[in-house]
Motif scaffolding. Structure first.
Motif, PDB file in Angstrom:
ATOM      1  N   SER A 176      -8.072  -2.500   2.049  1.00  0.00           N
ATOM      2  CA  SER A 176      -9.332  -2.466   1.183  1.00  0.00           C
ATOM      3  C   SER A 176      -9.960  -3.824   1.028  1.00  0.00           C
ATOM      4  O   SER A 176      -9.231  -5.047   0.846  1.00  0.00           O
ATOM      5  CB  SER A 176      -8.878  -1.971  -0.293  1.00  0.00           C
ATOM      6  OG  SER A 176     -10.064  -2.022  -1.077  1.00  0.00           O
ATOM      7  N   GLU A 179     -16.154  -3.926   8.088  1.00  0.00           N
ATOM      8  CA  GLU A 179     -16.174  -3.370   6.844  1.00  0.00           C
ATOM      9  C   GLU A 179     -17.251  -3.925   5.946  1.00  0.00           C
ATOM     10  O   GLU A 179     -18.002  -3.204   5.145  1.00  0.00           O
ATOM     11  CB  GLU A 179     -15.006  -3.441   5.933  1.00  0.00           C
ATOM     12  CG  GLU A 179     -15.132  -2.959   4.546  1.00  0.00           C
ATOM     13  CD  GLU A 179     -15.259  -1.272   4.396  1.00  0.00           C
ATOM     14  OE1 GLU A 179     -15.511  -0.929   3.442  1.00  0.00           O
ATOM     15  OE2 GLU A 179     -14.966  -0.678   5.576  1.00  0.00           O
ATOM     16  N   ARG A 200     -12.872  -6.371  -0.799  1.00  0.00           N
ATOM     17  CA  ARG A 200     -13.737  -6.595  -1.768  1.00  0.00           C
ATOM     18  C   ARG A 200     -14.695  -7.713  -1.511  1.00  0.00           C
ATOM     19  O   ARG A 200     -14.075  -8.895  -1.342  1.00  0.00           O
ATOM     20  CB  ARG A 200     -13.018  -6.804  -3.085  1.00  0.00           C
ATOM     21  CG  ARG A 200     -12.195  -5.579  -3.533  1.00  0.00           C
ATOM     22  CD  ARG A 200     -11.695  -5.649  -4.930  1.00  0.00           C
ATOM     23  NE  ARG A 200     -12.848  -5.804  -5.778  1.00  0.00           N
ATOM     24  CZ  ARG A 200     -13.228  -5.095  -7.055  1.00  0.00           C
ATOM     25  NH1 ARG A 200     -12.186  -4.224  -7.340  1.00  0.00           N
ATOM     26  NH2 ARG A 200     -14.178  -4.905  -7.500  1.00  0.00           N
TER      27      ARG A 200
END
Length: 79
Positions: A3, A65, A5
């Protein structure tokens, strides 16, 4: 799956890059694209030297991403 951020300013830079790239791709043949090409170079540099990438462990996966998130958040609001 990892993931990611990203800082809002980094996503906004990527969104602006995508918009500029799209405008360059859509430019009619024979039109002057100098300003778009220069903007793309400036944005590319800003993306590359952003402090986010200075942390260890940043990868090509993160770049992919970042592009995905910039598209998802909407190009028009970030440029």
């Amino acid at each position: 799956m990892e993931s990611f951020r990203f800082p809002d300013d980094l996503v906004a830079l990527q969104a602006a890059w995508l918009l500029t790239y799209d405008a360059l791709a859509q430019a009619p043949t024979g039109s002057s694209t100098t300003m778009l090409r220069r903007r793309l170079l400036v944005l590319s540099r800003q993306l590359y030297i952003h402090p986010y990438w200075a942390a260890p462990g940043r990868s090509r996966t993160a770049w992919a991403e970042l592009r995905r998130q910039a598209r998802h958040r909407g190009w028009g609001t970030a440029a």
